[in-house]
Scaffold this motif. Structure first.
Motif, PDB file in Angstrom:
ATOM      1  N   PRO A  95      -6.650  -1.510   4.508  1.00  0.00           N
ATOM      2  CA  PRO A  95      -5.362  -1.190   3.875  1.00  0.00           C
ATOM      3  C   PRO A  95      -5.328   0.229   3.331  1.00  0.00           C
ATOM      4  O   PRO A  95      -4.271   0.864   3.333  1.00  0.00           O
ATOM      5  N   PRO A 136     -13.155  -1.783  -2.092  1.00  0.00           N
ATOM      6  CA  PRO A 136     -12.129  -2.711  -2.577  1.00  0.00           C
ATOM      7  C   PRO A 136     -12.276  -3.034  -4.067  1.00  0.00           C
ATOM      8  O   PRO A 136     -11.298  -3.309  -4.746  1.00  0.00           O
ATOM      9  N   SER A 160      -4.130  -2.371  -4.680  1.00  0.00           N
ATOM     10  CA  SER A 160      -4.617  -3.003  -3.452  1.00  0.00           C
ATOM     11  C   SER A 160      -3.714  -4.160  -3.043  1.00  0.00           C
ATOM     12  O   SER A 160      -3.381  -4.319  -1.874  1.00  0.00           O
ATOM     13  N   TRP A 176      -1.697  -4.428   0.387  1.00  0.00           N
ATOM     14  CA  TRP A 176      -1.809  -5.549   1.328  1.00  0.00           C
ATOM     15  C   TRP A 176      -0.438  -6.139   1.601  1.00  0.00           C
ATOM     16  O   TRP A 176      -0.080  -6.418   2.739  1.00  0.00           O
ATOM     17  N   LYS A 177       0.326  -6.316   0.530  1.00  0.00           N
ATOM     18  CA  LYS A 177       1.626  -6.962   0.694  1.00  0.00           C
ATOM     19  C   LYS A 177       2.511  -6.139   1.621  1.00  0.00           C
ATOM     20  O   LYS A 177       3.089  -6.657   2.563  1.00  0.00           O
ATOM     21  N   MET A 230       0.180  -4.671   5.108  1.00  0.00           N
ATOM     22  CA  MET A 230      -0.347  -5.637   6.058  1.00  0.00           C
ATOM     23  C   MET A 230       0.658  -6.727   6.407  1.00  0.00           C
ATOM     24  O   MET A 230       0.870  -7.055   7.557  1.00  0.00           O
ATOM     25  N   CYS A 286      -3.028 -16.029   3.149  1.00  0.00           N
ATOM     26  CA  CYS A 286      -2.952 -14.581   2.947  1.00  0.00           C
ATOM     27  C   CYS A 286      -3.492 -14.207   1.575  1.00  0.00           C
ATOM     28  O   CYS A 286      -4.248 -13.233   1.424  1.00  0.00           O
ATOM     29  N   VAL A 316      -6.713 -11.820   0.612  1.00  0.00           N
ATOM     30  CA  VAL A 316      -6.679 -10.690  -0.318  1.00  0.00           C
ATOM     31  C   VAL A 316      -7.685 -10.893  -1.444  1.00  0.00           C
ATOM     32  O   VAL A 316      -8.401  -9.974  -1.839  1.00  0.00           O
ATOM     33  N   TRP A 335     -11.101 -10.151  -0.169  1.00  0.00           N
ATOM     34  CA  TRP A 335     -11.248  -8.706  -0.012  1.00  0.00           C
ATOM     35  C   TRP A 335     -11.534  -8.049  -1.356  1.00  0.00           C
ATOM     36  O   TRP A 335     -12.379  -7.168  -1.480  1.00  0.00           O
TER      37      TRP A 335
END
Lengths: 282, 302
Positions: free
Chosen positions: A30, B119, B127, B131-132, B135, B167, B171, B174
Motif C-alpha cells: 500500500p 507496517p 495505513s 488500504w481502504k 486497495m 479484508c 489489514v 498486515w
C-alpha cells in the motif's frame, strides 16, 4: 553426490529469498502504491491502462497538498499539541512514577492496582462522558481541552511504564549518592533520570505517537479546518467513492507518515529495553 | 513510637503531594469519565431525553444482555471470532516467518527484517485509510483493478459482511505481524543452539525440532506479548471503524466489534444510556480477562 547437495542448497536459498522478497513487497504494497499514485502525472494508474510504475513523474500532487490544503497549519497544531502533551504528561508522571517505585506509603498498592485496571480501559468508551465534562468547562473545540485529554489518557501508561523501569534501578546507587551528600532532588535529577534515559525516551515516543496518530477525539472535538491536527485533517481529505482526490490524499498520507517513520526507526534501539522492563500489560 | 507514626503519615502525605498532579489528571480524564459513564448507563439519556433524562435502573443492561436483537451479544460473538481468527493466523504466520528469518544462510536477513517492520512504523490510521482507498476502493483500489483484469468483475470488497471481515482481517494481520515477528525473532535468538545440535545428532527432523524444542522454549518468552496482542485485538476499533463505518461513507457491511458498537450507539444513534451500559460491560469483561491472565502468569512463574 556433492554436486547434488550443492544444487539443493542453491534451490533452497532461491526459494527462501523469493519468499522474503514477496513478503517485503506485501509489507510495502500500500505504501509503494500510494507513492506511485502520488507521483503519477497522467493519472495512468487510475485508468484501465494500468501499470504500477508511473510513466511520467510529477510533484504536482505534493505541491497541491501544501498549497491548497492547510497542511502546514495542521502540522503546526499537531506539533504544538504533541509538545504540550509530552510536557504535561512527563512532568507530572515522572515524579509520580518515582514516588510509587521508591517510597512505601499507605494506599500505594491499591492505587497501583487501580491504575493497572484503568490501563485496560479504552478511552473511546468514555468519550461521551469526557465530551460532557469538557463542555461544562467550555473546552470543546479548543486545543487545551484536547491536550488535557491526551495527557490524562497517556498518564496511566507513562506512570506504570516508568515506575517499572525505576524498580529495576538498584536502590544502592541512590544510597551511595546520599552518602556523598546529595539531597532527594539531586538524587533524582543527577542519578536516577540519567540512568532511566531509555524509558524516558520510549515513554516520550509512545506519547508522541499517540498524539500524532489520534483521530477519533480530534474529529469529534474539533471543528473548523484551521484547528485540525494532521490526523483529523488527513481524515477530512480522504478520497471517498464520490469525492476527493486520491493522488492528493496519497501524497498527504506519505507526508504525514514521514516524521513518524523517522522517529520509529530512530527509537528502535531503545524500544525493547524501554518497554519490556516497564512491564505494563494490555 | 508516636514520632514514628507521625513520620509515616508525613511520608505518605509527601508521597501523595509529589504524585498528585499526575493522579489528579488521571482522576479527571480517566476515572471521573468512567464513573460518569456508569451513572449515565443507569439513565435513559438519548436525543429525546437530553436534559430531562431519568434514572431507569438496570434496564439498559437488561436490554444489552437479554434482548438478542439489541445487537450487543452478536457484536460480542463477532469480537470473539475476530480475536480468535486473527490471533491464530498471526501466531502461525509470525512463527513461520521468524523461523525462516533465522535460517543460517540468509545474508540479507537484516534488510528483510527492516522492510518487514514498515507496517508497524507507519501511523496506523494512515495505513488503514491507504488500504481502504488504495486497495479496496471500488473505483481505483489496486485489488479491485487486479480483479477486474483477471475476471472482468468489479468486486465491492467492503460491501458484504464476510468479505469485509476478511479484508479487515488482512489489514489487521498486515499491521500486527511485524510486532509479533520481532517478538518471536527475539525469542528464537535466546534459545540455546546446542539443543538443536544434539537433536540433529539424535536424528530429529526440522519439524520435530520445531515442535519439541522451539515451541516449548518460545512459549514463556513470547507469552506476555501474546497476551498484550490478544487484548489489543479484542479492543480493536480503528480498523473496522475506518474501513466500513465512517460517517457518510458506510460501505454497507454491518460487522461490529463491541467497541465499534458502543461508539455507534453513542455518536451515531445517540443512545447514550445504552451505549454507556455497553461500555461498562466491556470494562467489566476486560477486568475479568486481565485478572485471569495475571493469575495464569503467576502460576506459570511459580
Amino acid at each position: 553426490m556433492k554436486r547434488k547437495k550443492w544444487m539443493k542448497r542453491i534451490a533452497g536459498s532461491f526459494l527462501l529469498n523469493g519468499f522474503f522478497i514477496i513478503c517485503c513487497l506485501l509489507a510495502l504494497l500500500p505504501i509503494l502504491y500510494a507513492l506511485s499514485v502520488s507521483l503519477d502525472a497522467k493519472g495512468s494508474l487510475l485508468s484501465a491502462n494500468f501499470s504500477f510504475i508511473p510513466q511520467e513523474i510529477t510533484g504536482e500532487h505534493y505541491i497541491r497538498v501544501f498549497t491548497e490544503k492547510p497542511v502546514l497549519q495542521w502540522f503546526g497544531n499537531t506539533m504544538l499539541m504533541t509538545a504540550a502533551t509530552v510536557l504535561v504528561a512527563m512532568v507530572t508522571a515522572v515524579p509520580a512514577a518515582y514516588v510509587f517505585s521508591r517510597r512505601k506509603f499507605a494506599g500505594r498498592k491499591v492505587v497501583l492496582r487501580v491504575l493497572l485496571l484503568l490501563y485496560s480501559f479504552p478511552s473511546v468508551l468514555s468519550m461521551f462522558a469526557i465530551y460532557k465534562l469538557m463542555s461544562t468547562f467550555g473546552m470543546i473545540n479548543t486545543h487545551i481541552g484536547l491536550i488535557i485529554i491526551y495527557a490524562g489518557t497517556m498518564s496511566v501508561f507513562a506512570l506504570l511504564n516508568m515506575k517499572g523501569y525505576f524498580d529495576a534501578i538498584p536502590v544502592e546507587i541512590e544510597e551511595a549518592g546520599r552518602i556523598d551528600g546529595c539531597d532527594d532532588v539531586k538524587i533524582v535529577t543527577k542519578i536516577v533520570l540519567p540512568l532511566a534515559r531509555p524509558t524516558l525516551i520510549v515513554t516520550g515516543v509512545m506519547i508522541v505517537n499517540y498524539v500524532w496518530n489520534e483521530y477519533i477525539f480530534s474529529i469529534n472535538f474539533l471543528t473548523g479546518s484551521d484547528r485540525m491536527t494532521l490526523a483529523s485533517g488527513l481524515y477530512s481529505l480522504q478520497a471517498t467513492e464520490t469525492s476527493g482526490s486520491w493522488p492528493v490524499f496519497a501524497a498527504a498520507s506519505l507526508v504525514v507518515s514521514f516524521p513518524v517513520l523517522v522517529i520509529f526507526f530512530w527509537s528502535q534501539r531503545y524500544m525493547v529495553s524501554g518497554l519490556t522492563s516497564g512491564g505494563v500489560r494490555g | 513510637m508516636k514520632a514514628k507514626s507521625n513520620t509515616g503519615a508525613r511520608k505518605t502525605l509527601i508521597a501523595y503531594l509529589v504524585a498528585s498532579p499526575s493522579l489528579l489528571l488521571i482522576g479527571l480524564i480517566v476515572v471521573f469519565p468512567i464513573l460518569y459513564t456508569a451513572y449515565i448507563s443507569l439513565t435513559n439519556m438519548n436525543t429525546y431525553h437530553w436534559f430531562n433524562y431519568s434514572i431507569i435502573g438496570l434496564d439498559n443492561y437488561k436490554r444489552a444482555l437479554f434482548m438478542f436483537d439489541s445487537g450487543f451479544l452478536s457484536a460480542l460473538l463477532n469480537t470473539v471470532v475476530w480475536t480468535v481468527v486473527n490471533m491464530v493466523l498471526q501466531l502461525v504466520i509470525a512463527f513461520l516467518i521468524s523461523n525462516l528469518l533465522n535460517v543460517k544462510r540468509l545474508p540479507l536477513r537484516n534488510f528483510y527484517k527492516t522492510i518487514l517492520m514498515f507496517p508497524w512504523a507507519m501511523p496506523g490510521y494512515v495505513s488503514i485509510l491507504l488500504w481502504k482507498t488504495g486497495m479496496f476502493n471500488s473505483q481505483f483500489g489496486l485489488l479491485t483493478q487486479w480483479m477486474e483484469k483477471l475476471s472482468g468483475l468489479t468486486v465491492r470488497w467492503l460491501q458484504n459482511d464476510v468479505s469485509a471481515f476478511l479484508c479487515c482481517t488482512a489489514v489487521n494481520l498486515w499491521l500486527a505481524l511485524p510486532f509479533m515477528i520481532m517478538i518471536m525473532d527475539g525469542g528464537l535468538k535466546s534459545i540455546d543452539r546446542s539443543y538443536y545440535e544434539s537433536a540433529t545428532l539424535d536424528g530429529a527432523g526440522p519439524i520435530r525440532q520445531a515442535v519439541s524444542i522451539t515451541l516449548p522454549c518460545l512459549r514463556p518468552i513470547i507469552g506476555p506479548s501474546v497476551v498484550i496482542t490478544v487484548f489489543t485485538t479484542f479492543k480493536q476499533f480503528d480498523i473496522i471503524y475506518l474501513m466500513t463505518q465512517q460517517v457518510g461513507a458506510q460501505t454497507g457491511a454491518h460487522i461490529h466489534t463491541i467497541i465499534t458498537y458502543a461508539y455507534e450507539n453513542a455518536f451515531i444513534t445517540n443512545n447514550y444510556g445504552f451505549s454507556s451500559a455497553i461500555s461498562i460491560l466491556i470494562f467489566a469483561l476486560l477486568i475479568v480477562f486481565a485478572q485471569i491472565s495475571n493469575r495464569r502468569e503467576k502460576e506459570e512463574t511459580v
